[in-house]
Design a protein around this motif. Sequence first.
Motif, mmCIF file in Angstrom:
data_model
loop_
_atom_site.group_PDB
_atom_site.id
_atom_site.type_symbol
_atom_site.label_atom_id
_atom_site.label_comp_id
_atom_site.label_asym_id
_atom_site.label_seq_id
_atom_site.Cartn_x
_atom_site.Cartn_y
_atom_site.Cartn_z
ATOM 1 N N ILE A 1 -51.239 -27.378 -14.978
ATOM 2 C CA ILE A 1 -51.772 -26.454 -15.901
ATOM 3 C C ILE A 1 -52.675 -26.454 -17.228
ATOM 4 O O ILE A 1 -53.947 -26.629 -16.669
ATOM 5 N N THR A 2 -52.962 -25.033 -17.553
ATOM 6 C CA THR A 2 -53.831 -24.680 -18.058
ATOM 7 C C THR A 2 -53.936 -24.506 -19.262
ATOM 8 O O THR A 2 -55.366 -23.516 -20.162
ATOM 9 N N ASP A 3 -53.439 -24.493 -20.422
ATOM 10 C CA ASP A 3 -52.876 -24.235 -21.544
ATOM 11 C C ASP A 3 -52.677 -25.179 -22.192
ATOM 12 O O ASP A 3 -51.541 -26.441 -21.938
ATOM 13 N N ARG A 4 -53.684 -25.324 -22.699
ATOM 14 C CA ARG A 4 -53.538 -27.028 -24.222
ATOM 15 C C ARG A 4 -52.507 -27.221 -24.699
ATOM 16 O O ARG A 4 -52.445 -28.857 -24.851
ATOM 17 N N ASP A 5 -51.541 -26.548 -25.063
ATOM 18 C CA ASP A 5 -50.453 -26.635 -25.944
ATOM 19 C C ASP A 5 -49.226 -27.571 -24.684
ATOM 20 O O ASP A 5 -48.934 -28.135 -25.233
ATOM 21 N N GLU A 6 -49.496 -26.382 -23.240
ATOM 22 C CA GLU A 6 -48.182 -27.135 -22.557
ATOM 23 C C GLU A 6 -48.763 -28.481 -22.437
ATOM 24 O O GLU A 6 -48.110 -29.360 -21.553
ATOM 25 N N LEU A 7 -50.341 -28.713 -21.704
ATOM 26 C CA LEU A 7 -50.654 -29.891 -21.863
ATOM 27 C C LEU A 7 -50.419 -30.952 -22.547
ATOM 28 O O LEU A 7 -49.920 -32.238 -21.999
ATOM 29 N N TYR A 8 -50.333 -30.845 -23.862
ATOM 30 C CA TYR A 8 -50.476 -31.707 -24.600
ATOM 31 C C TYR A 8 -48.746 -32.047 -24.595
ATOM 32 O O TYR A 8 -48.066 -32.842 -24.731
ATOM 33 N N ASP A 9 -47.728 -31.149 -24.620
ATOM 34 C CA ASP A 9 -46.222 -31.184 -24.201
ATOM 35 C C ASP A 9 -45.864 -32.753 -23.121
ATOM 36 O O ASP A 9 -45.193 -32.984 -23.190
ATOM 37 N N GLU A 10 -46.857 -32.351 -22.282
ATOM 38 C CA GLU A 10 -47.068 -32.626 -21.194
ATOM 39 C C GLU A 10 -47.615 -33.538 -20.758
ATOM 40 O O GLU A 10 -46.776 -35.413 -20.795
ATOM 41 N N LEU A 11 -48.212 -34.068 -21.771
ATOM 42 C CA LEU A 11 -48.841 -35.506 -22.392
ATOM 43 C C LEU A 11 -47.842 -36.329 -23.011
ATOM 44 O O LEU A 11 -47.879 -37.678 -22.812
ATOM 45 N N ALA A 12 -46.958 -36.070 -23.827
ATOM 46 C CA ALA A 12 -45.755 -36.385 -24.742
ATOM 47 C C ALA A 12 -45.520 -36.643 -23.667
ATOM 48 O O ALA A 12 -44.548 -38.426 -23.977
ATOM 49 N N THR A 13 -44.564 -36.655 -23.089
ATOM 50 C CA THR A 13 -43.778 -36.850 -22.309
ATOM 51 C C THR A 13 -43.921 -38.467 -20.615
ATOM 52 O O THR A 13 -43.597 -38.322 -21.116
ATOM 53 N N VAL A 14 -45.058 -37.487 -21.062
ATOM 54 C CA VAL A 14 -45.896 -39.005 -19.691
ATOM 55 C C VAL A 14 -45.358 -40.504 -20.849
ATOM 56 O O VAL A 14 -44.961 -41.553 -20.869
ATOM 57 N N ALA A 15 -46.042 -40.571 -22.229
ATOM 58 C CA ALA A 15 -46.362 -41.043 -23.508
ATOM 59 C C ALA A 15 -44.595 -42.080 -23.415
ATOM 60 O O ALA A 15 -44.602 -42.915 -23.190
#
Length: 261
Positions: free
Chosen positions: A166-180
């Motif tokens: 993942i190299t896009d911040r918005d995509e990473l933040y979406d992923e982190l929300a899923t992780v949480a």
Amino acid sequence: MATNDAGNVHKTTEQAIHVLDAIRRGNGATISDLRSEFDLSRSTLYTHLNTLTDAGLVVRENGRYWVGTRFKEFSVAAENRKPSYQLVKNEIQYLEEEFEAETEFLVEEAGRVNVIYHSENIDHSRVRLHAHNTAAGKAILADLPDQRVEEILDRHGLPQQTANTITDRDELYDELATVAERGYAYNNSECFDGYHGIGATVNGIDGSILGAITLGGPIYRIPEKRLKNELVDALRNTIDEIEDSIESNRAIITSELASEK
């Protein structure tokens, strides 16, 4: 003494650290190797190298500079810094044998995730990893305040290591929300091709993040369905046991609590 106002970093010390890291990355280096990488004079390089050699952090053999074995002294001190680290290692050592999965315990320092324990022998290049493309790193980022996550991303960026990184911040933040939301992170060959894993955080004696435990391995050996079902249950159960062990051993690990002074 001159300092770099951006972060109050001492330039000369920073240069020496970069030289030392280049020697590590290159599995040894000559003066010519280092001069080609750094815009430093030969005399400045020799000053850095002589200082590092005198401290036992670098050795010179057959015209080549190498990382010195004194670093073992520092790594052992780091791994033993918290009694809780040993409790974690004691609890997870059986996991590889029982589930045929590689087992790791990693902690975040200076925005990178660092291996404290790995069930297999690993290369030095796998000891200090990025957070955004590892299961441990994403699990930790998902539990950190947004401001701290931003600081880490500003400092280290989102470097691409595989096609799945993942190299896009918005995509990473979406992923982190899923992780949480689901309680664990998944690394889908984002750090190393053909390798995937799951990771979740462990809380320390004071309730803060102690580190993260991961289970994983080559995709051909551990199918995704098994990783996200059987191994997720094993990971969660192990973390519960570790946190119970930390709490029951509170009396002997009070050194990890913040000083009242």
